[in-house]
Motif scaffolding. Structure first.
Motif, PDB file in Angstrom:
ATOM      1  N   TRP A  96       0.858  -1.179   0.000  1.00 43.07           N
ATOM      2  CA  TRP A  96       0.000   0.000   0.000  1.00 43.07           C
ATOM      3  C   TRP A  96       0.898   1.234   0.000  1.00 43.07           C
ATOM      4  O   TRP A  96       2.117   1.148   0.130  1.00 43.07           O
ATOM      5  N   ALA A  97       0.273   2.366  -0.156  1.00 42.32           N
ATOM      6  CA  ALA A  97       0.980   3.648  -0.052  1.00 42.32           C
ATOM      7  C   ALA A  97       0.020   4.668   0.532  1.00 42.32           C
ATOM      8  O   ALA A  97      -1.205   4.547   0.395  1.00 42.32           O
ATOM      9  N   ASN A  98       0.584   5.675   1.178  1.00 41.02           N
ATOM     10  CA  ASN A  98      -0.206   6.823   1.621  1.00 41.02           C
ATOM     11  C   ASN A  98       0.094   7.990   0.697  1.00 41.02           C
ATOM     12  O   ASN A  98       1.259   8.303   0.441  1.00 41.02           O
ATOM     13  N   LEU A  99      -0.958   8.595   0.192  1.00 44.80           N
ATOM     14  CA  LEU A  99      -0.829   9.736  -0.716  1.00 44.80           C
ATOM     15  C   LEU A  99      -1.179  11.005   0.052  1.00 44.80           C
ATOM     16  O   LEU A  99      -2.312  11.175   0.510  1.00 44.80           O
ATOM     17  N   TYR A 100      -0.208  11.886   0.196  1.00 40.28           N
ATOM     18  CA  TYR A 100      -0.372  13.159   0.904  1.00 40.28           C
ATOM     19  C   TYR A 100      -0.624  14.245  -0.138  1.00 40.28           C
ATOM     20  O   TYR A 100       0.171  14.413  -1.071  1.00 40.28           O
ATOM     21  N   LEU A 101      -1.714  14.974   0.034  1.00 40.29           N
ATOM     22  CA  LEU A 101      -2.125  15.969  -0.952  1.00 40.29           C
ATOM     23  C   LEU A 101      -2.335  17.329  -0.293  1.00 40.29           C
ATOM     24  O   LEU A 101      -2.930  17.417   0.787  1.00 40.29           O
ATOM     25  N   PRO A 102      -1.866  18.396  -0.946  1.00 41.89           N
ATOM     26  CA  PRO A 102      -2.232  19.724  -0.451  1.00 41.89           C
ATOM     27  C   PRO A 102      -3.747  19.881  -0.512  1.00 41.89           C
ATOM     28  O   PRO A 102      -4.370  19.558  -1.530  1.00 41.89           O
ATOM     29  N   ALA A 103      -4.335  20.329   0.571  1.00 47.92           N
ATOM     30  CA  ALA A 103      -5.793  20.436   0.637  1.00 47.92           C
ATOM     31  C   ALA A 103      -6.302  21.506  -0.325  1.00 47.92           C
ATOM     32  O   ALA A 103      -5.571  22.411  -0.743  1.00 47.92           O
ATOM     33  N   GLY A 104      -7.581  21.374  -0.686  1.00 48.49           N
ATOM     34  CA  GLY A 104      -8.206  22.373  -1.535  1.00 48.49           C
ATOM     35  C   GLY A 104      -8.227  21.971  -2.992  1.00 48.49           C
ATOM     36  O   GLY A 104      -7.785  20.885  -3.377  1.00 48.49           O
TER      37      GLY A 104
END
Length: 323
Positions: free
Chosen positions: A71-79
């Motif tokens: 698996w992986a965690n995807l970190y995204l800038p909000a908005g």
């Protein structure tokens, strides 16, 4: 104080390669070292924070995957963001290719990069002790990288035209290898990639694996590859970064001069080899920094590394937009 040598490439990993502890016993055979374990559940998705959203990505088909490891965690800038406006960075954690270290070690770095407007794909993969070893660990990392285009399809705000892969320690070896898989023969592990990063970053990486076997990292390297360079030379030739140089791939290297886990000469030797091949490598050596201090917020060097990664990722995207 930072000593700098010119070159270029990007990779980031986590906890270090284990050093030898006087153990000199050679493997009794050169068979694959993949281990089995009872599948467990993946850890929960980390909580998002101000300005950062986090999603779970599963990069393998269920029939092929261990749900606890693939698996992986995807970190995204909000908005909301325009299509193709958010550069994507991939992180490959380290830990000596062993189960004692996982992707959670890079939660802070992933959040720090995402808070600066980058997306971060922080991958988990099977290691020795969690079903990995040769060749499973390398297959997993290759498949995780090859899933990047699929991630971008479902997240149109992402830009992968000049994608960075970052690795630390053992993760640096995997990341740099991941940047040169297109040069592999068809029968080699990880060949025929669906995705090739255009830049790689190595932090404290054992990028000369034959040298590292005899300079502090013999146990873990022989464990992941199933033998010594003399016993399984084809495996070393296939995945050892210094034996798989691509002059077209820019590399950035960071290494602490107080690193007692992975000798800084690994990065020096790799940089010299890249230069000799006509490529570019940007080596940064940090006085007083250890193997793991470079990837922790408490280190003065950490902020410099975050600044450099952010600067490179955003500048390259701006350059592409203006072409």
């Amino acid at each position: 104080m930072i000593a700098t040598a010119t070159a270029a490439l990007f990779v980031i990993g986590a906890a270090g390669c284990s050093t030898d502890s006087g153990e000199t016993r050679q493997p009794s055979s050169t068979v694959a070292t993949a281990t089995t374990h009872a599948p467990t559940a993946a850890p929960p998705v980390p909580q998002g924070s101000d300005g950062v959203d986090i999603e779970r990505i599963e990069y393998l088909d269920p029939a092929d995957a261990d749900p606890a490891e693939n698996w992986a965690n995807l970190y995204l800038p909000a908005g909301d963001h325009e299509d193709g406006s958010v550069p994507l960075v991939t992180i490959v954690h380290g830990g000596g290719w062993e189960s004692r270290a996982g992707a959670e070690q890079f939660d802070e770095m992933a959040r720090d990069l995402a808070s600066r407007g980058l997306a971060v794909y922080n991958i988990e993969y099977r290691r020795v002790g969690t079903g990995g070893g040769w060749p499973t660990t390398f297959h997993d990392v290759a498949r995780a990288l090859d899933y990047v285009p699929t991630v971008a399809e479902s997240h149109p705000q992402l830009s992968i035209d000049d994608e960075l892969v970052i690795g630390h320690s053992a993760g640096a070896q995997l990341a740099v290898w991941g940047g040169t898989r297109h040069r592999l023969e068809d029968d080699e592990v990880g060949s025929r990639p669906a995705f090739v990063p255009s830049r790689v970053v190595s932090i404290s990486g054992p990028l000369d694996m034959r040298y590292a076997v005899n300079h502090g990292n013999g146990r873990v390297i022989k464990q992941i590859l199933g033998g010594t360079p003399e016993q399984v030379p084809d495996r070393y030739e296939s995945v050892d970064p210094i034996q798989n140089l691509d002059p077209q791939l820019p590399v950035i290297l960071f290494h602490g001069l107080a690193d007692d886990d992975v000798n800084p000469d690994n990065s020096r030797r790799y940089t010299a080899a890249v230069h000799a091949s006509g490529g570019t490598a940007d080596l940064h050596l940090f006085d007083g920094e250890t193997h793991t201090s470079l990837v922790h917020r408490q280190s003065p060097a950490y902020q410099q590394i975050i600044d450099r990664l952010t600067d490179v990722a955003t500048k390259e995207l701006d350059k592409l937009r203006n072409e």
